[in-house]
Design a protein around this motif. Structure first.
Motif, mmCIF file in Angstrom:
data_model
loop_
_atom_site.group_PDB
_atom_site.id
_atom_site.type_symbol
_atom_site.label_atom_id
_atom_site.label_comp_id
_atom_site.label_asym_id
_atom_site.label_seq_id
_atom_site.Cartn_x
_atom_site.Cartn_y
_atom_site.Cartn_z
ATOM 1 N N ASN A 1 -4.647 4.496 0.659
ATOM 2 C CA ASN A 1 -3.483 3.599 0.697
ATOM 3 C C ASN A 1 -2.593 3.910 1.897
ATOM 4 O O ASN A 1 -2.119 3.016 2.586
ATOM 5 C CB ASN A 1 -2.664 3.738 -0.589
ATOM 6 N N LEU A 2 -2.386 5.198 2.130
ATOM 7 C CA LEU A 2 -1.555 5.600 3.264
ATOM 8 C C LEU A 2 -2.180 5.130 4.565
ATOM 9 O O LEU A 2 -1.493 4.683 5.481
ATOM 10 C CB LEU A 2 -1.425 7.128 3.310
ATOM 11 N N PHE A 3 -3.497 5.226 4.609
ATOM 12 C CA PHE A 3 -4.184 4.778 5.818
ATOM 13 C C PHE A 3 -3.918 3.293 6.048
ATOM 14 O O PHE A 3 -3.579 2.874 7.158
ATOM 15 C CB PHE A 3 -5.688 5.037 5.731
ATOM 16 N N VAL A 4 -4.069 2.512 4.982
ATOM 17 C CA VAL A 4 -3.866 1.062 5.131
ATOM 18 C C VAL A 4 -2.434 0.782 5.588
ATOM 19 O O VAL A 4 -2.193 -0.035 6.480
ATOM 20 C CB VAL A 4 -4.186 0.335 3.805
ATOM 21 N N THR A 5 -1.470 1.511 5.001
ATOM 22 C CA THR A 5 -0.074 1.342 5.419
ATOM 23 C C THR A 5 0.089 1.602 6.910
ATOM 24 O O THR A 5 0.683 0.802 7.643
ATOM 25 C CB THR A 5 0.832 2.319 4.652
ATOM 26 N N SER A 6 -0.440 2.742 7.350
ATOM 27 C CA SER A 6 -0.272 3.113 8.755
ATOM 28 C C SER A 6 -0.937 2.099 9.668
ATOM 29 O O SER A 6 -0.397 1.717 10.705
ATOM 30 C CB SER A 6 -0.892 4.489 9.022
ATOM 31 N N MET A 7 -2.132 1.678 9.267
ATOM 32 C CA MET A 7 -2.871 0.729 10.101
ATOM 33 C C MET A 7 -2.085 -0.580 10.218
ATOM 34 O O MET A 7 -2.022 -1.193 11.288
ATOM 35 C CB MET A 7 -4.243 0.492 9.475
ATOM 36 N N PRO B 1 0.814 -1.224 0.000
ATOM 37 C CA PRO B 1 0.000 0.000 0.000
ATOM 38 C C PRO B 1 0.844 1.270 0.000
ATOM 39 O O PRO B 1 0.451 2.273 -0.611
ATOM 40 C CB PRO B 1 -0.845 -0.103 1.267
ATOM 41 N N LEU B 2 2.028 1.204 0.646
ATOM 42 C CA LEU B 2 2.897 2.384 0.622
ATOM 43 C C LEU B 2 3.337 2.667 -0.813
ATOM 44 O O LEU B 2 3.310 3.806 -1.284
ATOM 45 C CB LEU B 2 4.106 2.168 1.522
ATOM 46 N N LEU B 3 3.715 1.588 -1.501
ATOM 47 C CA LEU B 3 4.117 1.743 -2.901
ATOM 48 C C LEU B 3 2.960 2.321 -3.714
ATOM 49 O O LEU B 3 3.148 3.216 -4.549
ATOM 50 C CB LEU B 3 4.537 0.387 -3.454
ATOM 51 N N GLY B 4 1.758 1.796 -3.432
ATOM 52 C CA GLY B 4 0.581 2.304 -4.136
ATOM 53 C C GLY B 4 0.413 3.798 -3.923
ATOM 54 O O GLY B 4 0.174 4.557 -4.866
ATOM 55 N N ALA B 5 0.555 4.218 -2.662
ATOM 56 C CA ALA B 5 0.391 5.641 -2.363
ATOM 57 C C ALA B 5 1.446 6.462 -3.088
ATOM 58 O O ALA B 5 1.149 7.505 -3.678
ATOM 59 C CB ALA B 5 0.489 5.867 -0.853
ATOM 60 N N LEU B 6 2.704 5.966 -3.082
ATOM 61 C CA LEU B 6 3.777 6.725 -3.727
ATOM 62 C C LEU B 6 3.548 6.809 -5.234
ATOM 63 O O LEU B 6 3.732 7.865 -5.850
ATOM 64 C CB LEU B 6 5.140 6.081 -3.427
ATOM 65 N N SER C 1 -6.261 5.227 -11.378
ATOM 66 C CA SER C 1 -5.543 5.428 -10.123
ATOM 67 C C SER C 1 -6.244 4.688 -8.986
ATOM 68 O O SER C 1 -5.602 4.169 -8.079
ATOM 69 C CB SER C 1 -5.406 6.917 -9.811
ATOM 70 N N GLY C 2 -7.577 4.629 -9.045
ATOM 71 C CA GLY C 2 -8.317 3.878 -8.033
ATOM 72 C C GLY C 2 -8.016 2.397 -8.100
ATOM 73 O O GLY C 2 -7.795 1.741 -7.082
ATOM 74 N N TRP C 3 -7.955 1.862 -9.325
ATOM 75 C CA TRP C 3 -7.650 0.434 -9.478
ATOM 76 C C TRP C 3 -6.233 0.128 -9.025
ATOM 77 O O TRP C 3 -5.962 -0.938 -8.465
ATOM 78 C CB TRP C 3 -7.863 -0.020 -10.922
ATOM 79 N N LEU C 4 -5.324 1.082 -9.280
ATOM 80 C CA LEU C 4 -3.946 0.907 -8.817
ATOM 81 C C LEU C 4 -3.913 0.749 -7.297
ATOM 82 O O LEU C 4 -3.290 -0.172 -6.753
ATOM 83 C CB LEU C 4 -3.096 2.109 -9.240
ATOM 84 N N ALA C 5 -4.641 1.652 -6.621
ATOM 85 C CA ALA C 5 -4.677 1.599 -5.159
ATOM 86 C C ALA C 5 -5.304 0.287 -4.696
ATOM 87 O O ALA C 5 -4.814 -0.368 -3.759
ATOM 88 C CB ALA C 5 -5.457 2.788 -4.612
ATOM 89 N N ALA C 6 -6.380 -0.119 -5.364
ATOM 90 C CA ALA C 6 -7.055 -1.354 -4.986
ATOM 91 C C ALA C 6 -6.120 -2.549 -5.187
ATOM 92 O O ALA C 6 -6.082 -3.472 -4.366
ATOM 93 C CB ALA C 6 -8.332 -1.519 -5.800
ATOM 94 N N ALA C 7 -5.353 -2.506 -6.293
ATOM 95 C CA ALA C 7 -4.418 -3.598 -6.559
ATOM 96 C C ALA C 7 -3.345 -3.658 -5.475
ATOM 97 O O ALA C 7 -2.961 -4.745 -5.022
ATOM 98 C CB ALA C 7 -3.772 -3.409 -7.928
ATOM 99 N N ALA C 8 -2.859 -2.474 -5.052
ATOM 100 C CA ALA C 8 -1.847 -2.442 -3.995
ATOM 101 C C ALA C 8 -2.394 -3.070 -2.721
ATOM 102 O O ALA C 8 -1.734 -3.897 -2.074
ATOM 103 C CB ALA C 8 -1.420 -0.999 -3.734
#
Lengths: 645, 521
Positions: free
Chosen positions: A124-130, A12-17, A31-38
């Motif tokens: 994505n950042l949220f998921v990373t942090s969580m 997810p961090l990669l997705g956010a970046l 971009s939404g699908w990218l985040a979902a894929a991450a």
């Protein structure tokens, strides 16, 4: 596989970046699908790690994957490492799983938003942090995630920040959470002071050396932190307002994941809880029980489809605290998981309704949507049955387990807690039935130029998946012999600190019957009150023509005091708005005259000294040479003077 | 009648073994400029464009790479005249990498000024000076050290004044030269007295003939020794720019071409500081009770002078000059702490070097300089009118007021600059924070609480220095539009690398800490 655990927060961090770099160019919906894929990749990794972990012996399921030395200052030595154990992986599984579904849903929900890709960066950042929060192997890394989810929550609540109400809600969430964070930091310092380490494995090993008083203080400070993040009394006021954010955010952050982090933290620290005095656990249980009851009653009178769910979330989180205070970590996690499924489902269903109704959130203007939005209503009904505690849906099993633990927690006031829990269950079933009836049944009450429609597939698919999960998640931990899967699985993370009930199966069955009876009767009661009502049956908005008519049963129930969440919000504003404001003005004037005065004085002094000394800087080489000569002479004289004395 | 003395017996004079491999970083840095001079005099087209820059940066990076291969080496070289250990290697690495970055900035400066005549000389002198610095860092013998210091300094005097069309640079070069010559004299005198007292110029031998083992006349010998230490201390204090020997710094830093200022503030200062530390520890360790108070006084004066006088400045290069004096205060604290401070010294030097190179680099890139005069041609020199000179003054005289609205004119540069300034101020999550923390911890570990307290207070005052610049860039906006960027890719790469290091090591300082550990021995 375990050594690849860093990929779980990594994806997810990669997705956010990536979205940060190219999100705008990718645009909608890529971009939404990218985040979902991450997020999806992270879920797959979690599943693989989960499988690996399962193949280990139970005793070895506490694995620390060190990534790098993070901070080394004196005796304060912290690695950045991931702790892979049943608890963290369970959390990671439902965070990434539910998270991925919500990402997919958001692709549909955020359709047409001007800041489409920004939304997914935050998500994505949220998921990373969580994930950092649950996977971190020490309190500091968890704190990093803790603050990260707080920041993301703030950004997402006020995502549509051009509306002042949203921005205010974001600030309210932020400030309230800071109070809790303060508790977290103090607790962290205290742990380091008393144990000399903030790593979880050291805490596990050293907890038994803690004095009961110290352990109690640590637990209470962490409880303060948890009441902030998990929206418990007295810090729950931010969560209902947090519904200002986009609905997927409410589902992901303010229902399924972030708000459970307080419960996770207390569970993670179970060795310290075990050392604390009994009344610390009692405090946890009672905070939970009272929050559950208060929030449930407040939910009865809400007309905003999301507000009902918000108060309901606060109430359900109260159950989790009740469970932990009663020594039932497994029931707490069990209910956390089932709650994540059915509450995410309900929120996403509500979002689907809002989407279909063109951003109408007032349930008084809905009704009869069952036929117009068949998938949404069918899945929502599954969620309703689950939360209401109707067997065999998941909520029944997990809630029943908590009530069982509360009933047997005699040390902290067991029977009273059980009664409160049962009352909450009754009210829960009541207000959820009310919501379903108001939204999906009866005659349409919306104006004729609104044409509700079913939502697109990206939104309904997650609903169907979540409905399936909400229906059957009870299988995780059935109260029958040999079917305590979750309990056995979590055992290595709890170090024998959970209470093992030896309640007879008769009393178990009796309690379950009572709970079922309560749920069903609450549903019937709600049906009686709300089943036949039309447009004029609700508490009228002030100024409408219905004002002043005699009150119906429903109106009598939804007394204004309830509509304002027992006046707690008002009490807060009054405290901070009036008394507090005066105090703050005093502080401010002290700050201006004394502190600023001192600071300004110092700065005046500094620039004065500077200006004076500046005169030495003549620009003439001869003066500079003089300085040097005097300097060398002074050095020589000092050394010789030392020699001859 | 003149007689030529010949070595009667060749065997009596032993030629020391030359460890070519271990010396190669130094040799690359010393021979590359000679090759450059030769080639460019034969191939005139070499003088054009960025070719010399690429050559210099390449040679410097090669030197750095070779340094890295020597990592675990620890021995004496050249019959004990030089030593190669972790301390030396870290110093070499800082100097070599610094030279590469500065060459990249210098290229941009030359293009901006439209001043191509001395492009070869600039690069050649830069490398020669750096080779001198590398000798200073490695020297184990006072004579060798002195040679290193002179190679380092003389090349730098010329570099400062090499911009022949800038009167202010000429003035700076001349000031620097006179003061530098005097300080070299003082330093050489110090060496002579120490030699008189101990009979040796080797650091290790000076150390063993210390206070308890002096010759027949202890009073005379130890007074010789102590005065010698005082003179050498004065010489070093001048080279690193510690107060009260700092007064040249603002004038020279302001007058010098900005990339050369960056070079003086980074590589020159670091080389001198490391040489300083080496001599004080290795040769005069036994006299530490005598010189430590002096170093602490120099540190406090530097901290005070750097932060307080800096507040009264408006010119950006002068502000940064005073800030470098302030940094010297921290470096001196690390030297004061002896063995406890070696890691802090190296950590501070390394982080300070690339932070300051980046800062001056961005300052140079932000300065809007039109080509001063038409292309080349000596007769144009005569044509420097009052108008042109004023133009030149303002080119290196950018003040805080000129920065107003910089965040809009140069959003990227302003952001990078802000990061570097935060690092210099010691804000957490930048490498400057860890550097200051280590220096202060070093002082605490030798129980110099007063010194540590001073350092903390001075850091607070100095923070204002840097924040004023940030405020000027971001809060004093005008209606500026994004300006045409007139900086080269090379210079941007150099400063971005500095910023990345600053932030990267700020979040995760472990690699640099690892680099400097075990350098104490």
């Amino acid at each position: 596989m375990l050594e690849l655990a860093w990929l779980i927060p990594g994806f997810p961090l990669l997705g956010a970046l990536l979205n940060l770099a190219v999100g705008r160019r990718l645009g909608e919906p890529s971009s939404g699908w990218l985040a979902a894929a991450a997020s999806g990749a992270s879920f797959v990794t979690t599943v693989l790690v989960f499988n690996e972990l399962r193949s280990l012996e139970a005793g070895e399921r506490f694995h620390i994957e060190k990534l790098f030395d993070w901070i080394t200052v004196g005796s304060f030595d912290v690695d950045a490492g991931l702790l892979i154990d049943p608890l963290s992986i369970t959390m990671a599984l439902f965070i990434t799983g539910v998270g991925s579904l919500i990402h997919v849903y958001s692709v549909g929900y955020m359709h047409g938003d001007a800041n489409f890709s920004k939304f997914f960066i935050y998500l994505n950042l949220f998921v990373t942090s969580m994930l950092l929060l649950v996977l971190g192997d020490n309190l500091l890394l968890t704190f990093l995630g803790w603050e990260g989810v707080g920041a993301c929550s703030y950004l997402l609540i006020s995502f549509w920040f051009t509306d002042k109400a949203n921005a205010t809600a974001g600030k309210k969430a932020f400030v309230t959470n800071r109070v809790g964070d303060f508790g977290y930091m103090l607790a962290l310092f205290l742990v380091f002071e008393s144990l000399g380490s903030i790593k979880y494995d050291d805490i596990v090993a050293g907890a038994s050396t803690l004095a009961p008083v110290t352990a109690t203080a640590i637990v209470l400070l962490f409880l303060l932190a948890a009441t902030g993040k998990s929206a418990q009394l007295p810090l729950f006021v931010w969560l209902p307002d947090a519904m200002a954010g986009p609905t997927p955010v409410s589902a992901l952050i303010h229902a399924a994941t972030m708000v459970t982090s307080g419960v996770f933290l207390l569970t993670r620290l179970n060795p310290i809880l075990a050392e604390a005095q009994v009344w610390a656990l009692g405090t946890i249980a009672w905070v939970g029980a009272i929050t559950a009851l208060v929030a449930a009653t407040a939910a009865v009178a809400q007309n905003d489809i999301k507000k009902v769910l918000a108060y309901s979330t606060v109430s359900q989180l109260g159950y989790l605290f009740l469970a932990i205070g009663s020594g039932g970590y497994v029931p707490a996690l069990f209910h956390m998981i089932t709650h994540a499924f059915f509450k995410a489902l309900l929120f996403l269903g509500a979002g689907s309704v809002i989407h279909g109704m063109h951003h109408e959130q007032d349930m008084r203007k809905m009704g009869g949507l069952r036929k117009l939005m068949p998938i949404t209503s069918a899945t929502f009904i599954v969620g309703w049955l689950a939360i209401a505690g109707v067997p065999p849906f998941s909520g029944f099993w997990s809630k029943d387990e908590i009530l069982l633990y509360a009933y047997n927690a005699d040390a902290v006031g067991g029977k009273a807690l059980w009664v409160i829990g049962l009352a909450t269950a009754l009210i829960t079933a009541f207000y959820m039935t009310r919501q379903v009836l108001m939204t999906f049944f009866g005659k349409p009450r919306f104006s004729e130029d609104v044409h509700p429609h079913e939502s697109p597939k990206t939104m309904t698919t997650p609903l169907i998946v979540l409905a399936g999960l909400a229906a059957v998640a009870g299988l995780l931990n059935l109260p029958f012999k040999g079917m305590h899967y979750l309990q056995e699985w979590l055992e290595p993370s709890l170090f024998g600190n959970e209470v093992h009930l030896d309640a007879s199966s008769n009393s178990k069955i009796l309690l379950a019957l009572i709970a079922t009876l309560v749920a069903v009767s609450a549903i019937l009661m709600a049906r009686k009150v709300y089943g036949t009502l039309g447009t004029g049956s609700f508490v009228p908005a002030s100024g409408s023509e219905d004002e002043g008519k005699p009150m119906t049963v429903a109106q009598k129930i939804e007394k204004p005091i309830l509509a304002r969440a027992w006046g707690i919000d008002e009490a807060y504003s009054r405290l901070f708005g009036q008394l507090g404001e005066k105090l703050f003005h005093k502080f401010a004037s002290f700050d201006r005259s004394v502190i600023d005065g001192a600071v300004n004085g110092v700065s005046k002094l500094a620039s004065g000294v500077g200006t004076t000394l500046r005169v030495t800087q003549t620009g003439y080489v001869r003066n500079y040479l003089q300085f040097m000569a005097f300097g060398v002479i002074a050095l020589g004289v000092w050394l010789l003077w030392r020699l001859f004395i | 009648m003149i007689t030529f003395q010949t070595v009667a017996n060749p065997d009596a004079f032993e030629v020391p073994i030359v460890e070519w491999g271990a010396l190669s970083p130094l040799l690359i840095m010393a021979l590359a400029p000679i090759l450059l001079v030769t080639v460019s005099s034969v191939v005139p087209s070499f003088k054009k464009a960025s070719l010399p820059t690429v050559y210099t940066a390449g040679a410097a990076l090669l030197s750095a790479a070779v340094t890295a291969t020597l990592w675990s080496d620890n021995r004496l070289l050249m019959d004990g005249a030089l030593t190669i250990d972790r301390f030396t290697l870290v110093g070499w690495l800082i100097i070599a990498v610094g030279v590469a970055a500065i060459a990249m900035l210098l290229d941009n400066y030359i293009v901006k000024q439209g001043y191509f005549e001395q492009i070869i000389e600039w690069n050649v002198l830069l490398m020669i000076s750096a080779a001198g610095g590398m000798i200073v860092v490695a020297a184990q013998d006072l004579i060798v050290l002195f040679v290193g210091i002179e190679v380092l300094s003389i090349a730098t005097y010329v570099l400062v004044g090499l911009h022949l069309r800038k009167p202010i640079a000429q003035e700076a070069a001349f000031k620097y030269f006179i003061l530098g010559a005097v300080s070299s004299g003082v330093f050489a005198y110090g060496i002579a007295l120490v030699y008189g007292a101990t009979g040796s110029t080797y650091l290790s031998e000076i150390a063993t003939s210390g206070r308890n083992s002096l010759g027949l006349n202890p009073v005379v010998d130890s007074s010789l020794m102590l005065v010698g230490i005082a003179l050498m201390l004065g010489g070093f204090a001048f080279k690193v720019g510690a107060a009260p020997f700092h007064s040249w710094t603002p004038d020279v830093y302001q007058g010098a071409p900005t990339p050369i200022t960056a070079y003086m503030a980074s590589a020159v200062k670091v080389a001198a500081a490391l040489g300083f530390a080496r001599v004080m520890h290795d040769a005069f360790g036994e006299f530490s009770v005598d010189w430590q108070p002096l170093v602490s006084v120099l540190a406090v004066l530097s901290l005070v002078a750097g932060s307080f006088i800096g507040l009264a400045q408006k010119n950006l290069k002068r502000i940064l000059a005073y800030s470098s004096i302030n940094h010297v205060g921290f470096i001196l604290i690390a030297i004061y702490a002896l063995d406890e401070g070696v890691e802090a010294l190296l950590f501070y030097s390394a982080s300070y070097a690339f932070t300051v190179i980046g800062s001056f680099g961005i300052l140079m890139m932000m300065t809007q300089t039109e080509p001063v005069l038409a292309e080349s041609d000596d007769e144009k020199m005569v044509m420097i009118g009052a108008n042109k000179i004023r133009n030149l003054e303002s080119a290196d005289g950018m003040t805080l007021d000129d920065l107003a609205g910089a965040s809009k004119r140069h959003p990227l540069l302003a952001g990078l600059f802000a990061v570097l300034l935060f690092s210099q101020a010691g804000v957490p999550f930048t490498v400057g924070f860890w550097a200051k923390l280590q220096a202060i911890l070093a002082a605490v570990s030798v129980e110099a609480y007063l010194l540590a307290g001073f350092a903390i207070l001075a850091a607070v005052v100095a923070a204002v220095l840097y924040l004023r610049i940030v405020v000027a860039m971001y809060l004093k906006s005008d209606d500026s539009e994004p300006a045409r960027t007139n900086y080269s890719k090379l210079s941007l790469i150099a400063v971005v690398a500095c910023v990345l290091l600053t932030v990267g090591l700020g979040i995760y300082p472990e690699p640099l800490s690892d680099l400097v550990t075990n350098a104490g021995s």
